[in-house]
Scaffold this active site. Sequence first.
Site, short mmCIF file in Angstrom:
data_model
loop_
_atom_site.label_atom_id
_atom_site.label_comp_id
_atom_site.label_asym_id
_atom_site.label_seq_id
_atom_site.Cartn_x
_atom_site.Cartn_y
_atom_site.Cartn_z
CG ASN A 76 47.33 52.53 36.35
OD1 ASN A 76 46.57 53.45 36.08
ND2 ASN A 76 48.52 52.43 35.82
CD GLU A 78 52.66 53.30 37.90
OE1 GLU A 78 53.50 54.20 38.03
OE2 GLU A 78 52.47 52.69 36.83
CD GLU A 89 42.94 45.86 33.83
OE1 GLU A 89 43.67 46.34 34.73
OE2 GLU A 89 43.25 45.89 32.62
CB CYS A 124 48.48 42.26 32.65
SG CYS A 124 48.11 42.11 34.41
CB CYS A 127 44.14 41.98 35.21
SG CYS A 127 44.90 43.31 36.16
N1 THU Z 1 48.43 48.00 34.39
C1 THU Z 1 47.11 47.87 34.70
O1 THU Z 1 46.55 48.68 35.47
N2 THU Z 1 46.42 46.82 34.18
C2 THU Z 1 46.97 45.88 33.35
O2 THU Z 1 46.39 44.83 33.17
C3 THU Z 1 48.27 46.17 32.73
C4 THU Z 1 49.15 47.07 33.53
C5 THU Z 1 49.18 49.11 34.98
C6 THU Z 1 50.20 48.69 36.02
C7 THU Z 1 51.20 49.82 35.95
O3 THU Z 1 50.75 50.87 36.81
C8 THU Z 1 51.12 50.30 34.51
O4 THU Z 1 49.91 49.78 33.97
C9 THU Z 1 52.29 49.81 33.64
O5 THU Z 1 52.48 48.44 33.75
ZN ZN Z 2 46.84 43.71 35.26
#
Ligand code: THU
Ligand code: ZN
Length: 170
Positions: A76, A78, A89, A124, A127
């Site tokens: 991830n 941000e 993902e 999530c 994704c």
């Molecule tokens: N995050 C992901 O990378 N994948 C997911 O499916 C769940 C959430 C990341 C997004 C954000 O940077 C951090 O987790 C908290 O939500």
């Molecule tokens: Zn996600």
Amino acid sequence: MDTHISPSLLRLPTNESIESSRGFLAKEIRSIGMARLSVLAKRAAKNRSLSYSPYSNYCVGVTLLSTSGKVYDGANAERASYSETDHGEEAAVTAAILAGEVKKTGRKFVRAIVVSHASNTAPCGRCRQILLEHCDDCVVVMVKIDGSISGITNLKTLLPYAFSPSDLGK
Ligand code: THU
Ligand code: ZN
């Protein structure tokens, strides 16, 4: 007032759908091999250490196994504006597309997605939808931060009664 609900109207997991997912996972896990999934899990945990997540401090690392046998990485990333955040993902799917997977294999190139979240959770909802764009079903492996596997499921279990490309005739 008639409170009777016809059972055929209820959209719930059925014994058939559960057994079909069990069969899919047994076949795919046997074919890919637990040893290979363990290597992908270790790599997902390593990718997690590359996450750029200064706002949530929730690091996510991912590996994606394509139907062509190639492996793609994701983490991830941000942004201060929050809504522009890339999920791990999603990043792995984009990496595979950029490497030419759609051109080579076609739209459905995801075979397994291996995710290392701090809380041992699954991808999530957003994704899950992104993954469904690139397979009818796939193996979903959840990985602890130490790189060991905490659970295995499939996309159909995580996203039942989904809206998919086939609803648009694709
Ligand atoms: N995050 C992901 O990378 N994948 C997911 O499916 C769940 C959430 C990341 C997004 C954000 O940077 C951090 O987790 C908290 O939500
Ligand atoms: Zn996600």
